[in-house]
Design a protein around this motif. Structure first.
Motif, short mmCIF file in Angstrom:
data_model
loop_
_atom_site.label_atom_id
_atom_site.label_comp_id
_atom_site.label_asym_id
_atom_site.label_seq_id
_atom_site.Cartn_x
_atom_site.Cartn_y
_atom_site.Cartn_z
N GLY A 1 -12.34 0.25 12.26
CA GLY A 1 -12.21 0.31 10.82
C GLY A 1 -11.94 1.70 10.27
N THR A 2 -11.86 2.72 11.13
CA THR A 2 -11.62 4.08 10.65
C THR A 2 -10.15 4.40 10.49
N VAL A 3 -9.28 3.56 11.04
CA VAL A 3 -7.83 3.78 10.98
C VAL A 3 -7.17 2.56 10.35
N GLY A 4 -6.22 2.81 9.45
CA GLY A 4 -5.45 1.74 8.83
C GLY A 4 -4.03 1.71 9.37
N LEU A 5 -3.51 0.51 9.59
CA LEU A 5 -2.15 0.33 10.09
C LEU A 5 -1.25 -0.10 8.95
N ILE A 6 -0.12 0.61 8.80
CA ILE A 6 0.85 0.34 7.74
C ILE A 6 2.21 0.10 8.36
N SER A 7 2.91 -0.89 7.84
CA SER A 7 4.28 -1.16 8.27
C SER A 7 5.24 -0.61 7.21
N LEU A 8 6.11 0.32 7.62
CA LEU A 8 7.08 0.94 6.71
C LEU A 8 8.49 0.51 7.09
N GLU A 9 9.31 0.27 6.07
CA GLU A 9 10.71 -0.08 6.29
C GLU A 9 11.59 1.05 5.77
N MET A 10 12.42 1.60 6.65
CA MET A 10 13.31 2.69 6.28
C MET A 10 14.67 2.44 6.91
N ARG A 11 15.68 2.26 6.07
CA ARG A 11 17.05 2.05 6.52
C ARG A 11 17.13 0.90 7.52
N SER A 12 16.59 -0.22 7.10
CA SER A 12 16.60 -1.47 7.88
C SER A 12 15.82 -1.35 9.19
N THR A 13 15.01 -0.31 9.32
CA THR A 13 14.18 -0.14 10.51
C THR A 13 12.71 -0.19 10.11
N THR A 14 11.92 -0.91 10.88
CA THR A 14 10.49 -1.03 10.61
C THR A 14 9.70 -0.21 11.62
N VAL B 1 0.85 -1.19 0.00
CA VAL B 1 0.00 0.00 0.00
C VAL B 1 0.88 1.24 0.00
N ARG B 2 0.25 2.38 -0.25
CA ARG B 2 0.95 3.65 -0.26
C ARG B 2 0.25 4.61 0.70
N ALA B 3 1.03 5.29 1.52
CA ALA B 3 0.46 6.27 2.45
C ALA B 3 0.02 7.50 1.66
N GLY B 4 -1.18 7.98 1.97
CA GLY B 4 -1.73 9.12 1.23
C GLY B 4 -1.72 10.42 1.99
N SER B 5 -1.22 10.43 3.22
CA SER B 5 -1.18 11.67 3.99
C SER B 5 -0.11 11.54 5.08
N GLY B 6 0.11 12.63 5.80
CA GLY B 6 1.08 12.60 6.88
C GLY B 6 2.51 12.81 6.40
N VAL B 7 3.44 12.69 7.33
CA VAL B 7 4.85 12.92 6.99
C VAL B 7 5.39 11.83 6.08
N PHE B 8 4.73 10.68 6.03
CA PHE B 8 5.19 9.59 5.17
C PHE B 8 4.35 9.48 3.90
N SER B 9 3.69 10.56 3.52
CA SER B 9 2.85 10.54 2.32
C SER B 9 3.67 10.15 1.10
N GLY B 10 3.18 9.15 0.36
CA GLY B 10 3.87 8.67 -0.82
C GLY B 10 4.76 7.47 -0.56
N PHE B 11 5.02 7.13 0.71
CA PHE B 11 5.88 6.00 1.03
C PHE B 11 5.12 4.69 0.83
N LEU B 12 5.85 3.67 0.40
CA LEU B 12 5.29 2.33 0.23
C LEU B 12 5.48 1.52 1.50
N GLY B 13 4.51 0.66 1.78
CA GLY B 13 4.60 -0.20 2.96
C GLY B 13 3.68 -1.39 2.82
N LYS B 14 3.53 -2.12 3.91
CA LYS B 14 2.66 -3.30 3.96
C LYS B 14 1.44 -2.97 4.82
N PHE B 15 0.28 -3.38 4.33
CA PHE B 15 -0.95 -3.16 5.09
C PHE B 15 -1.04 -4.20 6.20
#
Length: 238
Positions: free
Chosen positions: A211-224, A190-204
């Motif tokens: 159901g009003t909030v979605g949780l995304i796992s982002l990996e940046m520089r070997s950190t999740t 998935v792709r984040a559509g808002s916030g400081v990570f807008s445009g970043f790819l991650g896993k849903f």
């Protein structure tokens, strides 16, 4: 205290109407625009599948409901119409300005509407459905009625009618009210559509807070890290 060119202190600024305004969080569909589910258990109604142009399904159904017969049955309105729909909550983002979340409805069967005719199709009812304007266009926006070659339009059979009734019951019960990411499964990209990570790819990961909030796992520089976003801002990666 510093003063402006007119000798007034800077602390005398007045709040503008924009500062005092309250932005609504949810804007539901108006009752007059919400899709109508007719009584699908009336035995006298025969149901037919009609085709229409894309994005004209709801307006065509509304026009068919108002259609009146002419001739010996002048003034009768023997038609019912149903467009199976699903409903979403969507918040548009315009130049980083978050606008209120709005409820939208979308036909499930694109190009098709289901038309019920009291007593079945006959010459009078067919003429009303096929009525054309001065330019030769169908006044209801219909393109045709499904049938059998040589036999003409045919009503929906028993299996199709059972599906139609289940769909209508689900819509009344709210089963077709879906979130913006209702089809996204845990583990999908998935792709984040808002916030400081807008445009970043991650896993849903999943949903939270009903159901009003979605949780995304982002990996940046070997950190999740786990990011929480409004569900309408979680988009399936292209």
């Amino acid at each position: 205290m510093p003063r402006g060119q007119f000798g007034k202190g800077y602390n005398t600024a007045q709040a503008t109407p924009q500062h005092n305004s309250t932005i609504a969080q949810d804007v539901p569909l108006p009752p007059e625009r919400r899709n109508k589910v007719p009584n699908l258990y009336v035995s006298a109604l025969k149901w037919y599948v009609c085709t229409t142009a894309p994005s004209r399904e709801l307006s065509a159904a509304a026009s068919v409901r108002r259609a009146m017969l002419r001739g010996r049955r002048e003034g009768e309105t023997p038609f019912a119409a149903y467009v199976p729909c699903e409903f979403f909550w969507h918040r548009a983002v315009r130049s980083n300005l978050r606008v209120p979340r709005r409820e939208i409805q979308r036909p499930i069967l694109r190009h098709y509407i289901i038309v019920g005719v009291l007593g079945g199709l006959c010459d009078d009812t067919l003429a009303a459905l096929r009525e054309r304007d001065r330019e030769g266009r169908n006044v209801h926006g219909l393109l045709g009625i499904l049938g059998v070659s040589g036999l003409g339009p045919r009503p929906i059979n028993g299996e199709g009618l059972r599906w139609l009734r289940r769909q209508g019951a689900d819509e009344i019960a709210g089963v077709t009210n879906r979130s913006a990411s209702g089809s996204i499964q845990p583990g999908e990209d998935v792709r984040a559509g808002s916030g400081v990570f807008s445009g970043f790819l991650g896993k849903f990961i999943g949903h939270a807070e009903g159901g009003t909030v979605g949780l995304i796992s982002l990996e940046m520089r070997s950190t999740t890290c786990e990011v929480r976003l409004p569900i309408e801002d979680v988009h399936r990666a292209a």
